[in-house]
Design a protein around this motif. Structure first.
Motif, PDB file in Angstrom:
ATOM      1  N   ILE A   1      13.838   5.839  10.045  1.00  0.00           N
ATOM      2  CA  ILE A   1      12.632   5.666   9.238  1.00  0.00           C
ATOM      3  C   ILE A   1      13.115   5.401   7.821  1.00  0.00           C
ATOM      4  N   LEU A   2      12.793   4.247   7.281  1.00  0.00           N
ATOM      5  CA  LEU A   2      13.379   3.774   6.025  1.00  0.00           C
ATOM      6  C   LEU A   2      12.580   4.114   4.774  1.00  0.00           C
ATOM      7  N   VAL A   3      11.388   4.700   4.934  1.00  0.00           N
ATOM      8  CA  VAL A   3      10.559   5.058   3.779  1.00  0.00           C
ATOM      9  C   VAL A   3      10.103   6.509   3.897  1.00  0.00           C
TER      10      VAL A   3
ATOM     11  N   GLU B   1      -0.817  17.339   9.946  1.00  0.00           N
ATOM     12  CA  GLU B   1      -0.503  16.794  11.267  1.00  0.00           C
ATOM     13  C   GLU B   1       0.981  16.449  11.373  1.00  0.00           C
ATOM     14  N   GLU B   2       1.455  16.384  12.614  1.00  0.00           N
ATOM     15  CA  GLU B   2       2.815  15.933  12.893  1.00  0.00           C
ATOM     16  C   GLU B   2       2.904  14.429  12.609  1.00  0.00           C
ATOM     17  N   PRO B   3       4.084  13.932  12.214  1.00  0.00           N
ATOM     18  CA  PRO B   3       4.241  12.489  12.011  1.00  0.00           C
ATOM     19  C   PRO B   3       4.010  11.723  13.316  1.00  0.00           C
ATOM     20  N   PHE B   4       3.545  10.477  13.190  1.00  0.00           N
ATOM     21  CA  PHE B   4       3.320   9.640  14.364  1.00  0.00           C
ATOM     22  C   PHE B   4       4.616   9.428  15.128  1.00  0.00           C
ATOM     23  N   VAL B   5       5.716   9.200  14.390  1.00  0.00           N
ATOM     24  CA  VAL B   5       7.018   8.963  15.020  1.00  0.00           C
ATOM     25  C   VAL B   5       8.105   9.740  14.299  1.00  0.00           C
ATOM     26  N   LYS B   6       9.172  10.025  15.051  1.00  0.00           N
ATOM     27  CA  LYS B   6      10.379  10.646  14.506  1.00  0.00           C
ATOM     28  C   LYS B   6      11.562   9.854  15.026  1.00  0.00           C
TER      29      LYS B   6
ATOM     30  N   GLY C   1       0.818  -1.204   0.000  1.00  0.00           N
ATOM     31  CA  GLY C   1       0.000   0.000   0.000  1.00  0.00           C
ATOM     32  C   GLY C   1       0.849   1.250   0.000  1.00  0.00           C
ATOM     33  N   THR C   2       0.213   2.354   0.380  1.00  0.00           N
ATOM     34  CA  THR C   2       0.883   3.653   0.449  1.00  0.00           C
ATOM     35  C   THR C   2       1.160   3.989   1.903  1.00  0.00           C
ATOM     36  N   PHE C   3       2.408   4.320   2.203  1.00  0.00           N
ATOM     37  CA  PHE C   3       2.855   4.639   3.561  1.00  0.00           C
ATOM     38  C   PHE C   3       2.530   6.100   3.872  1.00  0.00           C
ATOM     39  N   TYR C   4       1.905   6.322   5.028  1.00  0.00           N
ATOM     40  CA  TYR C   4       1.655   7.678   5.506  1.00  0.00           C
ATOM     41  C   TYR C   4       2.253   7.809   6.902  1.00  0.00           C
ATOM     42  N   ALA C   5       3.062   8.847   7.097  1.00  0.00           N
ATOM     43  CA  ALA C   5       3.730   9.076   8.377  1.00  0.00           C
ATOM     44  C   ALA C   5       2.810   9.765   9.381  1.00  0.00           C
ATOM     45  N   SER C   6       1.723  10.386   8.906  1.00  0.00           N
ATOM     46  CA  SER C   6       0.786  11.080   9.802  1.00  0.00           C
ATOM     47  C   SER C   6      -0.642  10.853   9.315  1.00  0.00           C
ATOM     48  N   SER C   7      -1.605  11.257  10.164  1.00  0.00           N
ATOM     49  CA  SER C   7      -3.010  11.029   9.815  1.00  0.00           C
ATOM     50  C   SER C   7      -3.519  12.011   8.762  1.00  0.00           C
TER      51      SER C   7
ATOM     52  N   PRO D   1      11.057  -3.273   4.701  1.00  0.00           N
ATOM     53  CA  PRO D   1      11.420  -2.625   5.963  1.00  0.00           C
ATOM     54  C   PRO D   1      10.912  -1.183   6.015  1.00  0.00           C
ATOM     55  N   LEU D   2      10.256  -0.828   7.142  1.00  0.00           N
ATOM     56  CA  LEU D   2       9.729   0.521   7.336  1.00  0.00           C
ATOM     57  C   LEU D   2      10.546   1.311   8.347  1.00  0.00           C
ATOM     58  N   PHE D   3      10.899   0.654   9.458  1.00  0.00           N
ATOM     59  CA  PHE D   3      11.583   1.310  10.563  1.00  0.00           C
ATOM     60  C   PHE D   3      12.698   0.425  11.093  1.00  0.00           C
TER      61      PHE D   3
END
Length: 163
Positions: free
Chosen positions: A143-145, A104-109, A94-100, A156-158
């Protein structure tokens, strides 16, 4: 979709000129097909073959499937010499989204500590937003993507360190 609605749908398709029909609603996929009336005539005048199929007597295929996506995150050991880094891989394509949302700020940094059950990203697959949650307490190492990047199953994503 309840039983009565499905019966009405079957009757409507049977009474129509459609030969096949497929719909997905409320997590249920329904696929129907029917055989049209077929008439075969031989060029031999002595022998006529008539093989007619009554479409009211034949409802060929009705299948129900529950649409679901397993969003369990696979965490595997990374081949690092210190043995502390782990890789979180994508559970789906699918498509990766870092935030909602884009605002918005990313879920993680990188450097953030994540608790078990916290959302770490969203992967959109077939217009469904799948929240990917941490399965343990981690610190994000890398963060790999990129945001809005297409990801494959198992990609791998993280890179994380287990706390």
């Amino acid at each position: 979709m309840d039983y009565k609605s499905i019966q009405e749908l079957i009757k409507t398709v049977s009474d129509s000129n459609l030969t096949s029909f497929e719909i997905e609603a409320e997590g249920i996929r329904i696929k129907m097909g029917k055989v049209e009336k077929v008439q075969i005539e031989s060029t031999n005048p002595v022998k006529n073959i008539d093989t007619a199929v009554n479409t009211n007597d034949v409802m060929k295929e009705v299948s129900f499937e529950k649409a679901s996506v397993d969003t369990k995150v696979e965490v595997v050991d990374n081949v690092k010499t210190d043995g502390t880094a782990l890789t979180i891989k994508s559970p789906i394509v699918g498509t990766f989204y870092a935030s909602s949302s884009p605002k918005e700020e990313p879920f993680v940094k990188v450097g953030k500590r994540v608790n078990k059950g916290d959302t770490i990203c969203i992967i959109e697959a077939m217009k469904l937003m799948n929240e990917i949650e941490a399965e343990d307490n981690f610190e994000i190492l890398d963060i790999l993507v990129e945001n809005e990047q297409m990801v494959e199953y198992g990609q791998p994503l993280f890179k994380v360190a287990k706390l």
